[in-house]
Design an enzyme around this catalytic site. Structure first.
Site, short mmCIF file in Angstrom:
data_model
loop_
_atom_site.label_atom_id
_atom_site.label_comp_id
_atom_site.label_asym_id
_atom_site.label_seq_id
_atom_site.Cartn_x
_atom_site.Cartn_y
_atom_site.Cartn_z
N ASN A 10 -10.31 5.42 -2.15
CA ASN A 10 -10.60 6.03 -3.45
C ASN A 10 -9.27 6.21 -4.16
O ASN A 10 -8.49 7.09 -3.80
CB ASN A 10 -11.31 7.38 -3.22
CG ASN A 10 -11.52 8.14 -4.51
OD1 ASN A 10 -11.28 7.62 -5.60
ND2 ASN A 10 -11.97 9.39 -4.39
N TRP A 11 -9.03 5.36 -5.14
CA TRP A 11 -7.74 5.41 -5.83
C TRP A 11 -7.64 6.59 -6.80
O TRP A 11 -6.59 6.87 -7.33
CB TRP A 11 -7.50 4.10 -6.59
CG TRP A 11 -7.24 2.90 -5.72
CD1 TRP A 11 -7.38 2.81 -4.35
CD2 TRP A 11 -6.78 1.61 -6.15
NE1 TRP A 11 -7.04 1.55 -3.92
CE2 TRP A 11 -6.67 0.79 -5.00
CE3 TRP A 11 -6.46 1.06 -7.39
CZ2 TRP A 11 -6.24 -0.55 -5.07
CZ3 TRP A 11 -6.03 -0.26 -7.46
CH2 TRP A 11 -5.93 -1.05 -6.31
N LYS A 12 -8.77 7.22 -7.08
CA LYS A 12 -8.80 8.35 -8.05
C LYS A 12 -8.18 7.87 -9.37
O LYS A 12 -8.33 6.71 -9.71
CB LYS A 12 -8.11 9.57 -7.46
CG LYS A 12 -8.68 9.92 -6.07
CD LYS A 12 -8.26 11.24 -5.54
CE LYS A 12 -8.92 11.46 -4.18
NZ LYS A 12 -8.63 12.77 -3.62
N GLY A 171 -6.02 15.76 0.03
CA GLY A 171 -4.68 15.71 -0.57
C GLY A 171 -3.74 16.79 -0.09
O GLY A 171 -2.71 17.03 -0.71
N SER A 210 -7.16 13.67 3.87
CA SER A 210 -5.87 13.46 4.54
C SER A 210 -5.92 12.48 5.71
O SER A 210 -5.16 12.62 6.67
CB SER A 210 -5.27 14.81 4.97
OG SER A 210 -5.04 15.62 3.83
N GLY A 231 -7.97 8.69 0.33
CA GLY A 231 -7.35 8.86 -0.98
C GLY A 231 -5.93 8.32 -0.96
O GLY A 231 -5.70 7.11 -1.00
N GLY A 232 -4.97 9.22 -0.86
CA GLY A 232 -3.55 8.88 -0.95
C GLY A 232 -3.12 7.65 -0.15
O GLY A 232 -2.42 6.78 -0.68
#
Ligand code: 13P
Length: 250
Positions: A10-12, A171, A210, A231-232
């Site tokens: 998920n690149w947000k 995150g 995370s 995510g990150g």
């Protein structure tokens, strides 16, 4: 080969045109790993979907939200059929950032999921408790309520993925303990079987929050963890590919 793990990035709100290269690197790396048992997906912002999809064949390109109707007076919204038309295969719905920043309720998430599936998209429905809710001992109640309200029996189990993402782990570098993940995923599994019958056994449940190249193997080995929503770490090809590799070797 049947897929047994589902790794989505998920690149947000990250990604300019230069990030098309990241998508290509993820696809090339996935092919190199030979991750036949892993369904890999990347969910870039709307603006990159078509460009990325046009250059990619073997991994899923997903969106991060969509509206619950086909078209109309909804300024700023994107419909599931618009996504489908450009080759998008999946959509993340009810992410905690949307529940918080855009006041999305589980009812709304359910409506979006139904229309997205009818439009031919796979739906990743996100659930998860806040730190306050966990500390008050309400994590399971909150998450199962979200499941009941947003994963309605009208949905097609075969097009559904659930992502359990504790809000406090997103995150922050803090990951839920293995025991907490195991317990929550088992509760979700039981609820899915209650709602969907036998097909509830096959609905993938991803963990998110995370997940990184170092902790992925351990998390993905937990019972009823069928993948990760990342995510990150999905914004760096080598890190994301390590996670895919971890899934491929399980
Ligand atoms: P991080 O992996 O950056 O914690 O984000 C998780 C997430 O929100 C994926 O949807």
């Amino acid at each position: 080969m049947e897929k047994s793990k589902y790794i989505y990035g998920n690149w947000k709100m990250n990604g300019l045109l230069g990030h098309v290269e990241l998508a290509k690197a993820v696809e090339a790396g996935t092919i190199e790993i030979g991750a036949q048992n892993v369904e890999v997906g990347i969910c870039p912002p709307f603006t990159l979907l078509k460009t990325i999809k046009d250059g990619i064949n073997s991994i899923v390109v997903g969106a991060q939200d969509c509206h619950f109707t086909e078209s109309g007076a909804h300024t700023g919204d994107i419909s599931a059929i618009m996504l489908k038309e450009i080759g998008v295969g999946a959509v993340i719905l009810g992410h905690s950032e949307r529940r918080t920043n855009h006041f999305e309720t589980s009812d709304l998430v359910a409506k979006k999921a139904i229309f997205a599936q009818q439009s031919g998209l796979k739906t990743i429905v996100c659930v998860g408790e806040s730190l306050q809710e966990r500390e008050a001992g309400n994590a399971e109640t909150v998450v199962l309520k979200q499941i009941i309200e947003s994963a309605l029996p009208e949905l097609e189990a075969a097009k559904l993925i659930i992502a359990y993402e504790p809000v406090w782990a997103i995150g922050t570098g803090k990951v839920a303990s293995n025991d907490d993940i195991r317990e929550m995923h088992l509760s979700i599994r039981n609820k899915l079987i209650e709602i969907f019958g036998d097909s509830g056994k096959d609905i993938p449940i991803q963990y998110g929050g995370s997940v990184n190249a170092k902790n992925a193997s351990e998390i993905l080995a937990i019972e009823n963890v069928n993948g990760a929503l990342v995510g990150g770490a999905s914004l760096k090809a080598p890190d994301f590919l390590e996670i895919i590799k971890a899934a491929a070797t399980l």
